[in-house]
Design a protein around this motif. Sequence first.
Motif, PDB file in Angstrom:
ATOM      1  N   PHE A 147      11.079   0.023  -1.399  1.00 29.47           N
ATOM      2  CA  PHE A 147      10.012   0.036  -2.327  1.00 29.47           C
ATOM      3  C   PHE A 147       9.842  -1.483  -2.448  1.00 29.47           C
ATOM      4  O   PHE A 147      10.756  -2.289  -2.912  1.00 29.47           O
ATOM      5  CB  PHE A 147      10.323   0.594  -3.510  1.00 29.47           C
ATOM      6  CG  PHE A 147       9.375   0.679  -4.660  1.00 29.47           C
ATOM      7  CD1 PHE A 147       8.113   1.363  -4.534  1.00 29.47           C
ATOM      8  CD2 PHE A 147       9.452  -0.288  -5.728  1.00 29.47           C
ATOM      9  CE1 PHE A 147       7.082   1.357  -5.409  1.00 29.47           C
ATOM     10  CE2 PHE A 147       8.830  -0.238  -6.737  1.00 29.47           C
ATOM     11  CZ  PHE A 147       7.339   0.481  -6.777  1.00 29.47           C
ATOM     12  N   LEU A 148       8.537  -1.922  -2.729  1.00 27.92           N
ATOM     13  CA  LEU A 148       8.170  -3.367  -3.054  1.00 27.92           C
ATOM     14  C   LEU A 148       8.275  -3.553  -4.546  1.00 27.92           C
ATOM     15  O   LEU A 148       7.516  -2.855  -5.330  1.00 27.92           O
ATOM     16  CB  LEU A 148       6.686  -3.550  -2.513  1.00 27.92           C
ATOM     17  CG  LEU A 148       6.410  -4.964  -3.304  1.00 27.92           C
ATOM     18  CD1 LEU A 148       6.812  -6.189  -2.469  1.00 27.92           C
ATOM     19  CD2 LEU A 148       4.762  -5.093  -2.836  1.00 27.92           C
ATOM     20  N   GLU A 149       9.362  -4.350  -5.049  1.00 29.30           N
ATOM     21  CA  GLU A 149       9.550  -4.694  -6.198  1.00 29.30           C
ATOM     22  C   GLU A 149       8.444  -5.657  -6.695  1.00 29.30           C
ATOM     23  O   GLU A 149       9.194  -6.692  -7.566  1.00 29.30           O
ATOM     24  CB  GLU A 149      11.040  -5.010  -6.913  1.00 29.30           C
ATOM     25  CG  GLU A 149      11.654  -3.537  -6.493  1.00 29.30           C
ATOM     26  CD  GLU A 149      13.215  -3.868  -6.678  1.00 29.30           C
ATOM     27  OE1 GLU A 149      13.414  -4.403  -7.896  1.00 29.30           O
ATOM     28  OE2 GLU A 149      14.006  -3.374  -5.929  1.00 29.30           O
ATOM     29  N   GLY A 150       7.346  -5.814  -6.430  1.00 30.16           N
ATOM     30  CA  GLY A 150       6.391  -6.769  -7.042  1.00 30.16           C
ATOM     31  C   GLY A 150       5.572  -6.265  -7.978  1.00 30.16           C
ATOM     32  O   GLY A 150       5.585  -4.906  -8.298  1.00 30.16           O
ATOM     33  N   ALA A 151       4.776  -7.154  -8.674  1.00 31.61           N
ATOM     34  CA  ALA A 151       4.116  -6.846  -9.813  1.00 31.61           C
ATOM     35  C   ALA A 151       3.212  -5.501  -9.742  1.00 31.61           C
ATOM     36  O   ALA A 151       2.926  -4.819 -10.495  1.00 31.61           O
ATOM     37  CB  ALA A 151       3.442  -7.974 -10.569  1.00 31.61           C
ATOM     38  N   ASP A 152       2.310  -5.627  -8.642  1.00 29.57           N
ATOM     39  CA  ASP A 152       1.297  -4.697  -8.534  1.00 29.57           C
ATOM     40  C   ASP A 152       1.992  -3.124  -8.205  1.00 29.57           C
ATOM     41  O   ASP A 152       1.496  -2.334  -8.942  1.00 29.57           O
ATOM     42  CB  ASP A 152       0.557  -4.864  -7.214  1.00 29.57           C
ATOM     43  CG  ASP A 152      -0.489  -6.000  -7.429  1.00 29.57           C
ATOM     44  OD1 ASP A 152      -0.405  -6.431  -8.365  1.00 29.57           O
ATOM     45  OD2 ASP A 152      -1.485  -5.911  -6.144  1.00 29.57           O
ATOM     46  N   ALA A 153       2.974  -3.046  -7.535  1.00 28.77           N
ATOM     47  CA  ALA A 153       3.485  -1.789  -7.330  1.00 28.77           C
ATOM     48  C   ALA A 153       4.211  -1.415  -8.549  1.00 28.77           C
ATOM     49  O   ALA A 153       4.188  -0.207  -8.872  1.00 28.77           O
ATOM     50  CB  ALA A 153       4.528  -1.778  -6.200  1.00 28.77           C
ATOM     51  N   LEU A 154       4.681  -2.445  -9.301  1.00 32.15           N
ATOM     52  CA  LEU A 154       5.521  -1.967 -10.559  1.00 32.15           C
ATOM     53  C   LEU A 154       4.542  -1.568 -11.629  1.00 32.15           C
ATOM     54  O   LEU A 154       4.919  -0.953 -12.602  1.00 32.15           O
ATOM     55  CB  LEU A 154       6.279  -3.306 -10.903  1.00 32.15           C
ATOM     56  CG  LEU A 154       7.538  -3.454 -10.171  1.00 32.15           C
ATOM     57  CD1 LEU A 154       8.215  -4.917 -10.573  1.00 32.15           C
ATOM     58  CD2 LEU A 154       8.585  -2.413 -10.226  1.00 32.15           C
ATOM     59  N   ALA A 155       3.261  -2.168 -11.477  1.00 30.97           N
ATOM     60  CA  ALA A 155       2.302  -1.644 -12.532  1.00 30.97           C
ATOM     61  C   ALA A 155       1.894  -0.235 -12.116  1.00 30.97           C
ATOM     62  O   ALA A 155       2.011   0.529 -13.225  1.00 30.97           O
ATOM     63  CB  ALA A 155       1.003  -2.740 -12.339  1.00 30.97           C
ATOM     64  N   THR A 156       1.927   0.065 -10.922  1.00 35.85           N
ATOM     65  CA  THR A 156       1.732   1.723 -10.769  1.00 35.85           C
ATOM     66  C   THR A 156       3.084   2.572 -11.181  1.00 35.85           C
ATOM     67  O   THR A 156       2.838   3.393 -12.051  1.00 35.85           O
ATOM     68  CB  THR A 156       1.588   1.932  -9.126  1.00 35.85           C
ATOM     69  OG1 THR A 156       0.261   1.424  -8.786  1.00 35.85           O
ATOM     70  CG2 THR A 156       1.447   3.293  -8.951  1.00 35.85           C
ATOM     71  N   LEU A 157       4.186   1.990 -11.000  1.00 37.38           N
ATOM     72  CA  LEU A 157       5.272   2.746 -11.404  1.00 37.38           C
ATOM     73  C   LEU A 157       5.121   2.731 -12.883  1.00 37.38           C
ATOM     74  O   LEU A 157       5.601   3.954 -13.532  1.00 37.38           O
ATOM     75  CB  LEU A 157       6.479   1.789 -10.985  1.00 37.38           C
ATOM     76  CG  LEU A 157       7.902   2.394 -11.315  1.00 37.38           C
ATOM     77  CD1 LEU A 157       8.786   1.872 -10.228  1.00 37.38           C
ATOM     78  CD2 LEU A 157       8.438   2.249 -12.458  1.00 37.38           C
ATOM     79  N   SER A 163       0.928  -1.377  -0.082  1.00 33.32           N
ATOM     80  CA  SER A 163       0.051  -0.142  -0.170  1.00 33.32           C
ATOM     81  C   SER A 163       0.813   1.268   0.219  1.00 33.32           C
ATOM     82  O   SER A 163       0.573   2.336  -0.758  1.00 33.32           O
ATOM     83  CB  SER A 163      -0.919   0.004   1.270  1.00 33.32           C
ATOM     84  OG  SER A 163      -1.726  -0.811   1.132  1.00 33.32           O
ATOM     85  N   ILE A 164       1.892   1.290   0.715  1.00 33.38           N
ATOM     86  CA  ILE A 164       2.755   2.228   0.809  1.00 33.38           C
ATOM     87  C   ILE A 164       3.622   2.606  -0.630  1.00 33.38           C
ATOM     88  O   ILE A 164       3.757   3.721  -0.887  1.00 33.38           O
ATOM     89  CB  ILE A 164       3.434   2.371   2.211  1.00 33.38           C
ATOM     90  CG1 ILE A 164       3.003   2.303   3.382  1.00 33.38           C
ATOM     91  CG2 ILE A 164       4.567   3.405   2.095  1.00 33.38           C
ATOM     92  CD1 ILE A 164       3.433   2.212   4.716  1.00 33.38           C
ATOM     93  N   SER A 165       3.992   1.588  -0.898  1.00 35.06           N
ATOM     94  CA  SER A 165       4.837   1.665  -2.201  1.00 35.06           C
ATOM     95  C   SER A 165       3.933   2.216  -3.527  1.00 35.06           C
ATOM     96  O   SER A 165       4.382   3.051  -4.022  1.00 35.06           O
ATOM     97  CB  SER A 165       5.245   0.354  -2.591  1.00 35.06           C
ATOM     98  OG  SER A 165       6.063  -0.416  -1.836  1.00 35.06           O
TER      99      SER A 165
END
Length: 464
Positions: free
Chosen positions: A71-81, A50-52
Amino acid sequence: MPNRRGIISSAYWSSKESDLSAHGSPNTVKFHVSPGGALQGKLRVPGDKSISHRSIMLGSLAAGVSEVSGFLEGADALATLAAFRAMGVEIEGPEQGRLRIHGVGLHGLQAPAAPLDLGNSGTSMRLLCGLLAGQTFDVELVGDQSLSRRPMQRVTGPLASMGARIEATDAGTAPLRIHGNPNLQSLAYRMPVASAQVKSAILLAGLYARGQTCVTEPAPTRDHTERMLRGFGYPIDVSGETACLEGGGCLQPTHVEVPADISSAAFFLVGASIAEGSDIVLEHVGINPTRTGIIDILRLMGASIELSNQREVGGEPVADIRVVSQPLQGIEVPPELVPLAIDEFPAIFIAAACAEGETVVTGAEELRVKESDRISTMADGLVALGIDARPQPDGIRIRGGQLTGGRINSHGDHRIAMAFAMAALRANGAITIDDCANVNTSFPGFVELAQTAGLQVAAEAAEE
Ligand code: S3P
């Protein structure tokens, strides 16, 4: 590469991370977990999801360069990035959880050349609805099969009363076409469901609205948006259940330090509680009081959980958490704890299956509209492992018993997959879990970390 037995090495897993992400075929990985064992050692789970997400969003809207660590380098946060890069924001990294975001200011985003693909990520889609409603350009939001089934009316409805123009399918689901309206009106909104995503979407739209936007929640939900807005120097007034902000301000760049995700720690909290002989410390975990329902619920069940080294990092409280195995008792989960543990119920249901007596969860109908219907997916899985689990419209009744081995369909839901992996610690046979690639949405490296701690888990390529 997969070896002859189909075990995936960590190098193969990381090389596949990009194609197991938003666009990956979710059915390509299964977990095989041998029964028994205990969890030991000091572990740090990845950064808070959530914070990422919010660090990318607010960093992009700030007037200058912000840095993010953890930062969480997981697919969800990377989609936001990827979505913000597609809207013209220069983002350096991630490099071992570090990012430099060259914020473009509230009005500096540009129209993306193509629809924004948010993969499996409900947080990206709902928060972006709010953030993009007041832009000067149009944008389309798309997602994977699971995200395309999830209800979006809960955000598009109130945003429409601010003047947002968002087209959805007849079922109120994605794809969503947002026609930017730079003249949003402010809103005072009382939310019918306790949802941090809805609250955040409206507050983000409120940044672009004329006047004061207020959101009132029926029960406390995670307040990372409010805390992080303050961290970026944006005034927000929170009093009781209501958060209010004025549109048209300015976000100042800052440094965001993302703590470890308590929702990922949850699998280890449960695993160490149920597996006799376990003793683990989870380091630097976010213990924001809107997220700690898992600790309260496990303690009510008799778990031994101690917090130490409590401190504040970038406006968020963190601690090291020690868990030592203890026999658990079934409980009636207090309904006021449900929104504070909403993502942790798959893990809590495994604890319930290992507890003495019955556990009853009510007031948790939101679980039916997560990445899968978590009430029925968990009930089916528990029954397949020999547990008396009875789904109810708004919760479940689970009678603790002996878990057997068996085969589980996770329905592509990361948290279901990880919860059943932990169940093997108390099962009398091996557990195979299908459709596990989406574990990478929130917890890249889960298999390796769980192995280090003592879980006998292997990721295998599923035969296609
Ligand atoms: C989230 C809010 C919760 C949670 C989700 C992340 C967020 O969803 O389940 O995983 O980051 O705001 P709801 O707002 O739908 O409860």
